[in-house]
Design a protein around this motif. Structure first.
Motif, PDB file in Angstrom:
ATOM      1  N   VAL A  27       0.747  -1.179  -0.017  1.00  0.00           N
ATOM      2  CA  VAL A  27       0.007  -0.059  -0.231  1.00  0.00           C
ATOM      3  C   VAL A  27       0.982   1.291  -0.019  1.00  0.00           C
ATOM      4  N   VAL A  28       0.489   2.301  -0.704  1.00  0.00           N
ATOM      5  CA  VAL A  28       1.292   3.508  -0.789  1.00  0.00           C
ATOM      6  C   VAL A  28       0.743   4.348   0.221  1.00  0.00           C
ATOM      7  N   LEU A  29       1.422   4.863   1.367  1.00  0.00           N
ATOM      8  CA  LEU A  29       0.998   5.548   2.412  1.00  0.00           C
ATOM      9  C   LEU A  29       0.972   6.989   2.238  1.00  0.00           C
ATOM     10  N   GLY A  30       1.918   7.472   1.361  1.00  0.00           N
ATOM     11  CA  GLY A  30       1.816   8.739   0.972  1.00  0.00           C
ATOM     12  C   GLY A  30       2.752   9.013  -0.012  1.00  0.00           C
ATOM     13  N   GLU A  31       2.630   9.992  -0.778  1.00  0.00           N
ATOM     14  CA  GLU A  31       3.294  10.586  -1.859  1.00  0.00           C
ATOM     15  C   GLU A  31       3.580  12.114  -2.030  1.00  0.00           C
ATOM     16  N   ARG A  32       4.722  12.621  -2.451  1.00  0.00           N
ATOM     17  CA  ARG A  32       4.893  13.709  -2.817  1.00  0.00           C
ATOM     18  C   ARG A  32       5.561  13.973  -4.248  1.00  0.00           C
ATOM     19  N   PRO A  33       5.025  14.869  -5.137  1.00  0.00           N
ATOM     20  CA  PRO A  33       5.556  15.214  -6.273  1.00  0.00           C
ATOM     21  C   PRO A  33       6.855  15.817  -6.131  1.00  0.00           C
ATOM     22  N   LEU A  34       7.868  15.273  -6.939  1.00  0.00           N
ATOM     23  CA  LEU A  34       9.191  15.731  -7.044  1.00  0.00           C
ATOM     24  C   LEU A  34       9.761  15.824  -8.460  1.00  0.00           C
ATOM     25  N   PRO A  35      10.695  16.893  -8.746  1.00  0.00           N
ATOM     26  CA  PRO A  35      10.974  16.914 -10.039  1.00  0.00           C
ATOM     27  C   PRO A  35      12.041  15.715 -10.505  1.00  0.00           C
ATOM     28  N   THR A  36      11.714  14.781 -11.244  1.00  0.00           N
ATOM     29  CA  THR A  36      12.408  13.572 -11.933  1.00  0.00           C
ATOM     30  C   THR A  36      13.237  12.905 -10.787  1.00  0.00           C
ATOM     31  N   PRO A  37      12.793  12.586  -9.649  1.00  0.00           N
ATOM     32  CA  PRO A  37      13.528  11.728  -8.884  1.00  0.00           C
ATOM     33  C   PRO A  37      14.159  10.406  -9.489  1.00  0.00           C
ATOM     34  N   SER A  38      15.597  10.330  -8.972  1.00  0.00           N
ATOM     35  CA  SER A  38      16.222   9.240  -9.729  1.00  0.00           C
ATOM     36  C   SER A  38      17.229   8.418  -8.770  1.00  0.00           C
ATOM     37  N   GLY A  39      17.253   8.563  -7.656  1.00  0.00           N
ATOM     38  CA  GLY A  39      17.932   8.050  -6.729  1.00  0.00           C
ATOM     39  C   GLY A  39      17.859   8.596  -5.179  1.00  0.00           C
ATOM     40  N   LEU A  40      17.932   7.859  -4.412  1.00  0.00           N
ATOM     41  CA  LEU A  40      17.663   8.455  -2.754  1.00  0.00           C
ATOM     42  C   LEU A  40      18.434   7.815  -1.810  1.00  0.00           C
ATOM     43  N   CYS A  41      18.746   8.437  -0.877  1.00  0.00           N
ATOM     44  CA  CYS A  41      19.507   7.633   0.418  1.00  0.00           C
ATOM     45  C   CYS A  41      18.989   8.664   1.670  1.00  0.00           C
ATOM     46  N   TRP A  42      19.149   7.867   2.639  1.00  0.00           N
ATOM     47  CA  TRP A  42      18.820   8.476   3.950  1.00  0.00           C
ATOM     48  C   TRP A  42      19.509   7.941   5.067  1.00  0.00           C
ATOM     49  N   PRO A  43      21.138   8.829   4.991  1.00  0.00           N
ATOM     50  CA  PRO A  43      22.012   8.418   5.915  1.00  0.00           C
ATOM     51  C   PRO A  43      21.991   8.600   7.156  1.00  0.00           C
ATOM     52  N   ASP A  44      21.115   9.515   7.729  1.00  0.00           N
ATOM     53  CA  ASP A  44      20.952   9.939   8.913  1.00  0.00           C
ATOM     54  C   ASP A  44      19.419   9.864   9.265  1.00  0.00           C
ATOM     55  N   PRO A  45      19.022   8.879  10.189  1.00  0.00           N
ATOM     56  CA  PRO A  45      17.720   8.913  10.759  1.00  0.00           C
ATOM     57  C   PRO A  45      17.128  10.222  11.046  1.00  0.00           C
ATOM     58  N   ALA A  46      17.795  10.930  11.898  1.00  0.00           N
ATOM     59  CA  ALA A  46      17.522  12.262  12.482  1.00  0.00           C
ATOM     60  C   ALA A  46      17.599  13.493  11.349  1.00  0.00           C
ATOM     61  N   GLY A  47      18.021  13.166   9.998  1.00  0.00           N
ATOM     62  CA  GLY A  47      18.347  14.141   8.968  1.00  0.00           C
ATOM     63  C   GLY A  47      17.257  13.912   7.859  1.00  0.00           C
ATOM     64  N   PRO A  48      17.595  14.780   6.946  1.00  0.00           N
ATOM     65  CA  PRO A  48      16.676  14.508   5.623  1.00  0.00           C
ATOM     66  C   PRO A  48      16.840  13.296   4.838  1.00  0.00           C
ATOM     67  N   ILE A  49      15.957  12.986   4.002  1.00  0.00           N
ATOM     68  CA  ILE A  49      16.005  11.982   2.938  1.00  0.00           C
ATOM     69  C   ILE A  49      16.823  12.868   1.880  1.00  0.00           C
ATOM     70  N   TRP A  50      17.713  12.367   1.034  1.00  0.00           N
ATOM     71  CA  TRP A  50      18.506  12.841  -0.027  1.00  0.00           C
ATOM     72  C   TRP A  50      17.752  12.378  -1.323  1.00  0.00           C
ATOM     73  N   VAL A  51      17.467  13.134  -2.054  1.00  0.00           N
ATOM     74  CA  VAL A  51      16.759  12.564  -3.554  1.00  0.00           C
ATOM     75  C   VAL A  51      17.584  13.410  -4.556  1.00  0.00           C
ATOM     76  N   ALA A  52      18.144  12.558  -5.514  1.00  0.00           N
ATOM     77  CA  ALA A  52      18.757  13.119  -6.631  1.00  0.00           C
ATOM     78  C   ALA A  52      17.637  13.427  -8.015  1.00  0.00           C
ATOM     79  N   SER A  53      17.676  14.653  -8.311  1.00  0.00           N
ATOM     80  CA  SER A  53      16.657  15.044  -9.215  1.00  0.00           C
ATOM     81  C   SER A  53      17.466  14.952 -10.776  1.00  0.00           C
ATOM     82  N   MET A  54      17.145  13.894 -11.432  1.00  0.00           N
ATOM     83  CA  MET A  54      17.831  13.494 -12.899  1.00  0.00           C
ATOM     84  C   MET A  54      18.022  14.790 -13.554  1.00  0.00           C
ATOM     85  N   TRP A  55      16.964  15.549 -14.055  1.00  0.00           N
ATOM     86  CA  TRP A  55      16.848  16.457 -14.617  1.00  0.00           C
ATOM     87  C   TRP A  55      17.046  17.975 -13.984  1.00  0.00           C
TER      88      TRP A  55
END
Length: 191
Positions: A27-55
């Protein structure tokens, strides 16, 4: 891969979404439009999720609770971003459009970043130019086939990075200190 650059009008129409998914229920719990997301990581649970925007040629710091972008980080080598992974307290980003990887620390300026440029290599199609390491590549559109390697995934490796080359079917090690490129594996089918 395309022999021509992606038209700017098409880039403007490209969307994308960051999804929160409950895999156990499918089940999809939530979604957020982002410009051309192409990769992501969450290196610090207390910090942000980093999302690469391809274009968008940026890394977006996204609030994990709301999905709202908090800030954007960029570098002149950012072009056709594919992956972002944690690396030594920073982030390692593949720049497929220019055959490079960038390791940066988001709170430091781009001049402190390490950039590993792939060496000259035969391109799948004749290419009028090789990516200039001194140029700002953000917002430029290059044909995928005009890039010799199309580096599309990277991990920290020794003193540099382990990268996959889509076009040549290889795993390569890029050395940080000496710029050396070592073929670790060949014969892969477009990794």
């Amino acid at each position: 891969g395309a022999p021509d650059p992606v038209p700017e009008a098409l880039v403007g129409q490209m969307g994308g979404r960051l999804l929160a998914v409950d895999l156990s229920r499918g089940v999809v719990l939530g979604e957020r439009p982002l410009p051309t997301p192409s990769g992501l990581c969450w290196p610090d649970p207390a910090g942000p999720i980093w999302v690469a925007s391809m274009w968008g040629d940026t890394l977006l710091a996204v609030d994990p609770e709301t999905g709202r972008p908090l800030r954007a980080v960029s570098h002149p080598a950012f072009n056709d971003l594919h992956t972002v992974v944690p690396s030594g307290g920073g982030l390692l980003v593949t720049c497929s459009g220019v055959d490079a990887v960038v390791e940066l620390h988001p709170d430091e300026g781009p001049e402190r970043a390490w950039v590993g440029w792939a060496p000259p290599w035969p391109t799948p199609i004749p290419s009028p130019e090789r990516a200039d390491p001194q140029a700002d590549h953000r917002g430029r559109r290059y044909a995928t086939l005009a890039r010799a390697l199309h580096l599309n995934s990277a991990l920290p490796w020794g003193d540099g990075a382990l990268v996959s080359s889509f076009h040549t079917g290889e795993l390569l090690a890029l050395g940080r200190d000496d710029g050396a490129v070592t073929r670790l594996r060949a014969g892969l089918d477009h990794p």
